[in-house]
Design a protein around this motif. Sequence first.
Motif, mmCIF file in Angstrom:
data_model
loop_
_atom_site.group_PDB
_atom_site.id
_atom_site.type_symbol
_atom_site.label_atom_id
_atom_site.label_comp_id
_atom_site.label_asym_id
_atom_site.label_seq_id
_atom_site.Cartn_x
_atom_site.Cartn_y
_atom_site.Cartn_z
ATOM 1 N N TRP A 102 0.841 -1.202 0.000
ATOM 2 C CA TRP A 102 0.000 0.000 0.000
ATOM 3 C C TRP A 102 0.877 1.252 0.000
ATOM 4 O O TRP A 102 0.550 2.245 -0.646
ATOM 5 N N GLU A 103 1.990 1.204 0.716
ATOM 6 C CA GLU A 103 2.871 2.378 0.765
ATOM 7 C C GLU A 103 3.351 2.746 -0.642
ATOM 8 O O GLU A 103 3.290 3.911 -1.040
ATOM 9 N N SER A 104 3.806 1.761 -1.412
ATOM 10 C CA SER A 104 4.284 2.065 -2.765
ATOM 11 C C SER A 104 3.138 2.520 -3.670
ATOM 12 O O SER A 104 3.306 3.425 -4.492
ATOM 13 N N VAL A 105 1.965 1.921 -3.522
ATOM 14 C CA VAL A 105 0.791 2.333 -4.309
ATOM 15 C C VAL A 105 0.469 3.792 -4.045
ATOM 16 O O VAL A 105 0.287 4.587 -4.975
ATOM 17 N N PHE A 106 0.398 4.174 -2.769
ATOM 18 C CA PHE A 106 0.012 5.540 -2.445
ATOM 19 C C PHE A 106 1.096 6.563 -2.773
ATOM 20 O O PHE A 106 0.784 7.707 -3.083
ATOM 21 N N CYS A 107 2.359 6.154 -2.750
ATOM 22 C CA CYS A 107 3.415 7.059 -3.234
ATOM 23 C C CYS A 107 3.180 7.390 -4.703
ATOM 24 O O CYS A 107 3.277 8.550 -5.116
ATOM 25 N N ASP A 108 2.860 6.371 -5.498
ATOM 26 C CA ASP A 108 2.598 6.599 -6.914
ATOM 27 C C ASP A 108 1.314 7.401 -7.134
ATOM 28 O O ASP A 108 1.283 8.316 -7.961
ATOM 29 N N LEU A 109 0.256 7.091 -6.397
ATOM 30 C CA LEU A 109 -0.992 7.834 -6.554
ATOM 31 C C LEU A 109 -0.833 9.292 -6.136
ATOM 32 O O LEU A 109 -1.411 10.188 -6.760
ATOM 33 N N LYS A 110 -0.044 9.537 -5.114
ATOM 34 C CA LYS A 110 0.219 10.925 -4.706
ATOM 35 C C LYS A 110 0.938 11.666 -5.836
ATOM 36 O O LYS A 110 0.602 12.816 -6.151
ATOM 37 N N ARG A 111 1.887 11.012 -6.461
ATOM 38 C CA ARG A 111 2.640 11.617 -7.561
ATOM 39 C C ARG A 111 1.717 11.968 -8.727
ATOM 40 O O ARG A 111 1.891 12.982 -9.383
ATOM 41 N N PHE A 112 0.699 11.139 -8.985
ATOM 42 C CA PHE A 112 -0.238 11.398 -10.081
ATOM 43 C C PHE A 112 -1.105 12.621 -9.814
ATOM 44 O O PHE A 112 -1.594 13.250 -10.744
ATOM 45 N N GLY A 113 -1.353 12.937 -8.536
ATOM 46 C CA GLY A 113 -2.161 14.102 -8.200
ATOM 47 C C GLY A 113 -3.635 13.969 -8.548
ATOM 48 O O GLY A 113 -4.328 14.962 -8.718
ATOM 49 N N ARG A 114 -4.118 12.738 -8.653
ATOM 50 C CA ARG A 114 -5.519 12.489 -8.992
ATOM 51 C C ARG A 114 -6.335 12.248 -7.728
ATOM 52 O O ARG A 114 -5.830 11.729 -6.746
ATOM 53 N N MET A 115 -7.600 12.621 -7.787
ATOM 54 C CA MET A 115 -8.507 12.301 -6.704
ATOM 55 C C MET A 115 -8.687 10.786 -6.664
ATOM 56 O O MET A 115 -8.773 10.145 -7.707
ATOM 57 N N VAL A 116 -8.716 10.213 -5.466
ATOM 58 C CA VAL A 116 -8.890 8.771 -5.292
ATOM 59 C C VAL A 116 -9.997 8.511 -4.279
ATOM 60 O O VAL A 116 -10.351 9.380 -3.477
ATOM 61 N N ILE A 117 -10.521 7.300 -4.341
ATOM 62 C CA ILE A 117 -11.515 6.843 -3.377
ATOM 63 C C ILE A 117 -10.886 5.702 -2.598
ATOM 64 O O ILE A 117 -10.395 4.730 -3.185
ATOM 65 N N ILE A 118 -10.905 5.820 -1.283
ATOM 66 C CA ILE A 118 -10.349 4.798 -0.404
ATOM 67 C C ILE A 118 -11.501 4.199 0.385
ATOM 68 O O ILE A 118 -12.309 4.934 0.961
ATOM 69 N N GLU A 119 -11.551 2.869 0.401
ATOM 70 C CA GLU A 119 -12.654 2.207 1.095
ATOM 71 C C GLU A 119 -12.166 1.103 2.011
ATOM 72 O O GLU A 119 -11.111 0.517 1.784
ATOM 73 N N ASN A 120 -12.965 0.860 3.033
ATOM 74 C CA ASN A 120 -12.858 -0.346 3.827
ATOM 75 C C ASN A 120 -14.257 -0.935 3.835
ATOM 76 O O ASN A 120 -15.159 -0.380 4.450
ATOM 77 N N ASN A 121 -14.424 -2.027 3.132
ATOM 78 C CA ASN A 121 -15.730 -2.649 2.992
ATOM 79 C C ASN A 121 -15.940 -3.825 3.928
ATOM 80 O O ASN A 121 -16.930 -4.526 3.815
#
Length: 186
Positions: A102-121
């Motif tokens: 998750w850490e590497s995923v969110f580092c990349d998503l932060k770099r993209f600067g896109r809005m994201v949806i985070i869920e715990n289902n």
Amino acid sequence: MFHCHRSETELMRVLREAQAERFLCECAFFYDDVHRYCYVLGGSERLICFAVEDDFLLNGFVIGRLSDLRLAKPCGALFDRMCRECGLPGQLKPLQIDLSSWESVFCDLKRFGRMVIIENNAPGKDFFQMGYVTDVAQSYIVFRSVDADGVWTDHVMIAYDAITNVTFCDRYSATWQKYLSAHGQA
């Protein structure tokens, strides 16, 4: 609720074939009764990334925990053919996201600067947060979240073990991002 009788090895074989052959896959997670139709883009020992099909259109990407996956099977031949004839496999682009944690995923998503949806289902832990990753730590992210009224909350800390999936580049969050940016609120 549908119960999967396939072994984990069979799930991995289907996922690998779906990615290599770009066929539409029916997937379901333990926490969700809804089956998703998607294209497998990649994975690691812990996470898997899909491009989601929605009414014969690609509708963003979902990264989820591999351990939550209870079903992965090729969808019906007619539906797959219809999606192919609509050109969906040709629209798939490789994502530059490191799926090792998750850490590497969110580092990349932060770099993209896109809005994201985070869920715990997970039962009893249901939450939905939409916004921007502002900081990434070893065991959590810091998030700037927006609610349905357009009210922002800064410095929301979300632990990785609380996240079941993250969605991005979908029509819902893209519409929010466009609207908020147009009004100087993003």
